[in-house]
Design a protein around this motif. Structure first.
Motif, PDB file in Angstrom:
ATOM      1  N   LYS A 186     -23.217   1.485  36.003  1.00  0.00           N
ATOM      2  CA  LYS A 186     -24.415   1.987  36.670  1.00  0.00           C
ATOM      3  C   LYS A 186     -24.819   1.001  37.772  1.00  0.00           C
ATOM      4  N   TYR A 187     -26.103   0.986  38.101  1.00  0.00           N
ATOM      5  CA  TYR A 187     -26.556   0.199  39.253  1.00  0.00           C
ATOM      6  C   TYR A 187     -27.848  -0.558  38.928  1.00  0.00           C
ATOM      7  N   ALA A 188     -28.065  -1.641  39.689  1.00  0.00           N
ATOM      8  CA  ALA A 188     -29.258  -2.464  39.494  1.00  0.00           C
ATOM      9  C   ALA A 188     -29.756  -2.962  40.841  1.00  0.00           C
ATOM     10  N   ILE A 189     -30.952  -3.536  40.826  1.00  0.00           N
ATOM     11  CA  ILE A 189     -31.535  -4.205  41.997  1.00  0.00           C
ATOM     12  C   ILE A 189     -31.831  -5.642  41.594  1.00  0.00           C
ATOM     13  N   GLY A 190     -31.380  -6.590  42.410  1.00  0.00           N
ATOM     14  CA  GLY A 190     -31.593  -8.001  42.107  1.00  0.00           C
ATOM     15  C   GLY A 190     -32.968  -8.482  42.550  1.00  0.00           C
ATOM     16  N   VAL A 191     -33.249  -9.761  42.265  1.00  0.00           N
ATOM     17  CA  VAL A 191     -34.579 -10.289  42.582  1.00  0.00           C
ATOM     18  C   VAL A 191     -34.518 -11.772  42.947  1.00  0.00           C
ATOM     19  N   ASP A 192     -35.469 -12.186  43.772  1.00  0.00           N
ATOM     20  CA  ASP A 192     -35.720 -13.573  44.167  1.00  0.00           C
ATOM     21  C   ASP A 192     -34.635 -14.145  45.080  1.00  0.00           C
ATOM     22  N   LEU A 193     -33.417 -14.325  44.583  1.00  0.00           N
ATOM     23  CA  LEU A 193     -32.288 -14.704  45.424  1.00  0.00           C
ATOM     24  C   LEU A 193     -31.468 -13.459  45.762  1.00  0.00           C
ATOM     25  N   GLN A 251     -28.756 -11.446  44.978  1.00  0.00           N
ATOM     26  CA  GLN A 251     -27.878 -11.296  43.814  1.00  0.00           C
ATOM     27  C   GLN A 251     -26.849 -10.183  44.013  1.00  0.00           C
ATOM     28  N   ASP A 252     -26.720  -9.705  45.243  1.00  0.00           N
ATOM     29  CA  ASP A 252     -25.876  -8.537  45.504  1.00  0.00           C
ATOM     30  C   ASP A 252     -24.421  -8.731  45.081  1.00  0.00           C
ATOM     31  N   ALA A 253     -23.946  -9.969  45.170  1.00  0.00           N
ATOM     32  CA  ALA A 253     -22.542 -10.229  44.837  1.00  0.00           C
ATOM     33  C   ALA A 253     -22.358 -10.678  43.397  1.00  0.00           C
ATOM     34  N   PRO A 257     -20.482  -7.265  41.943  1.00  0.00           N
ATOM     35  CA  PRO A 257     -20.176  -6.502  43.165  1.00  0.00           C
ATOM     36  C   PRO A 257     -19.953  -5.018  42.892  1.00  0.00           C
ATOM     37  N   GLY A 258     -20.591  -4.194  43.722  1.00  0.00           N
ATOM     38  CA  GLY A 258     -20.446  -2.761  43.585  1.00  0.00           C
ATOM     39  C   GLY A 258     -21.456  -2.132  42.646  1.00  0.00           C
ATOM     40  N   HIS A 259     -22.242  -2.970  41.962  1.00  0.00           N
ATOM     41  CA  HIS A 259     -23.235  -2.439  41.027  1.00  0.00           C
ATOM     42  C   HIS A 259     -24.665  -2.858  41.394  1.00  0.00           C
ATOM     43  N   ILE A 260     -24.816  -3.653  42.432  1.00  0.00           N
ATOM     44  CA  ILE A 260     -26.153  -4.079  42.868  1.00  0.00           C
ATOM     45  C   ILE A 260     -26.439  -3.407  44.207  1.00  0.00           C
ATOM     46  N   LEU A 261     -27.449  -2.541  44.225  1.00  0.00           N
ATOM     47  CA  LEU A 261     -27.790  -1.826  45.460  1.00  0.00           C
ATOM     48  C   LEU A 261     -28.313  -2.781  46.515  1.00  0.00           C
ATOM     49  N   THR A 262     -29.275  -3.600  46.142  1.00  0.00           N
ATOM     50  CA  THR A 262     -29.885  -4.584  47.043  1.00  0.00           C
ATOM     51  C   THR A 262     -30.640  -5.572  46.170  1.00  0.00           C
ATOM     52  N   SER A 263     -31.199  -6.597  46.768  1.00  0.00           N
ATOM     53  CA  SER A 263     -32.051  -7.550  46.050  1.00  0.00           C
ATOM     54  C   SER A 263     -33.365  -7.705  46.790  1.00  0.00           C
TER      55      SER A 263
END
Length: 374
Positions: free
Chosen positions: A270-277, A279-281, A284-290
């Motif tokens: 599935k997919y996630a959104i990172g935070v603070d730093l 974290q997109d990489a 890879p391929g599962h983080i939409l944006t941070s």
């Protein structure tokens, strides 16, 4: 003829050496004195600069963390700013890590007793302890990040995480409609997992919810708190549960606990959104944006204020979208992963929404007690 030229050249050299080529002896002496004086001034200036540098090197800074370094998030961002300050200013730096409230207070008191010039409480969890102990150390400068402490020897720096989260919520709401993307279902459900249940995280969530409902008023948002900044297994468990309930994208707001949230995205495909730093990489391929929160800048700036003498106790800085305090990443990693399926309209819409927030056309709500101070 050669002899005549040699004699003439010798005369010219003698003239130049003895009298500055036509100058009187007094003028030559005065010129030498002026040169000597200038050289002395330059030397004194360099010695003064060395003395200033030596004095700045003596500045001792201690950062009290609520959690551990290596979280690839909030704490690591703060530490990056501190390391840059070490490189730029030569300050002495100590980091105190802890995972319980007792450790946080004990670390703060220990730093006070050790006579640091600046003590930084790296998160809002430290605020109550600074409020209690800072008055007992009036000659020590304190800073608190992510909240406000109203004391004469404390400088506060907080962020418009609600604005950055508005953009993250809007991106998530648009993404969950893209059913042509692998493993995006047709249910309009998104998730959000936080670390500790504290006010600043509610400021995150309010923005996330408002942004998502700006795109789709009927969207369902799942919310959970892990109760810890350092429990990746709990973060993973909560995230997998939200995927089971129909979410295909979950926002991580959990510091060290968040590594489990991002791992769950990969495990569940599935997919996630990172935070603070950024974290997109991380997966890879599962983080939409941070949603980047420039804790590094906050830490660096407060150290710089002590170094250059501009530290102002009793003041509060509020770093919003307009000041670059928060932002989304550029979606570069997910673009690579999705290729032609990448939805560019999400990026374009988020850029449009950011401009509207900065202009004031969109006003993002705050949790009680947060927002710019009057």
């Amino acid at each position: 003829m050669k002899k005549i030229l040699a004699v003439a050249l010798a005369g010219v050299l003698s003239c130049s050496l003895l009298l500055g080529c036509g100058k009187s002896a007094n003028e030559v002496a005065q010129s030498k004195a002026e040169n000597t004086e200038a050289e002395t001034e330059v030397k004194e200036e360099k010695e003064s600069e060395k003395a200033d540098a030596a004095e700045k090197k003596g500045i001792r800074v201690c950062i009290v963390y609520t959690g551990n370094l290596g979280d690839k998030s909030y704490n690591d961002s703060c530490n990056a700013g501190a390391k840059k300050a070490v490189e730029d200013f030569g300050i002495e730096l100590k980091s105190l890590e802890g995972t319980t409230a007792q450790e946080w207070e004990a670390n703060l008191v220990a730093a006070c007793e050790e006579g640091y010039d600046l003590i930084i409480g790296a998160s809002s969890n430290i605020a109550d302890y600074i409020t209690e102990h800072a008055p007992n150390y009036p000659d020590v400068k304190f800073a608190v990040i992510d909240t406000t402490v109203d004391l004469d020897n404390v400088e506060s720096i907080s962020f418009a995480q609600n604005q950055g989260s508005f953009l993250a919520g809007a991106a998530a709401a648009m993404f969950t409609q893209k059913t042509d993307i692998p493993n995006v279902n047709d249910a309009n459900v998104i998730g959000w997992v936080g670390g500790m249940d504290i006010p600043v995280l509610h400021d995150f969530y309010i923005g996330y919810e408002q942004g998502a409902k700006y795109i789709n008023p009927d969207i369902k948002i799942l919310q959970a708190f892990a109760g810890s900044w350092t429990d990746p297994l709990k973060g993973k468990e909560l995230t997998l549960a939200q995927y089971e309930q129909g979410a295909d994208i979950v926002m991580n707001v959990a510091s060290g606990t968040g590594t489990g949230i991002l791992e769950a995205a990969k495990e569940a495909d599935k997919y996630a959104i990172g935070v603070d730093l950024n974290q997109d990489a991380d997966q890879p391929g599962h983080i939409l944006t941070s949603m980047v929160k420039r804790v590094d800048n906050a830490c660096y700036l407060v150290i710089q204020s002590v170094v250059d003498g501009s530290f102002k106790g009793g003041s509060t800085q509020y770093l919003s979208l307009a000041e670059g305090g928060v932002s989304l990443t550029d979606f570069a990693e997910i673009k690579k992963a999705l290729g032609e399926k990448f939805p560019q309209d999400i990026v374009d819409k988020c850029d449009e929404l950011a401009k509207k927030i900065i202009s004031g056309e969109i006003v993002v709500e705050n949790y009680e007690g947060f927002g710019p101070k009057a």
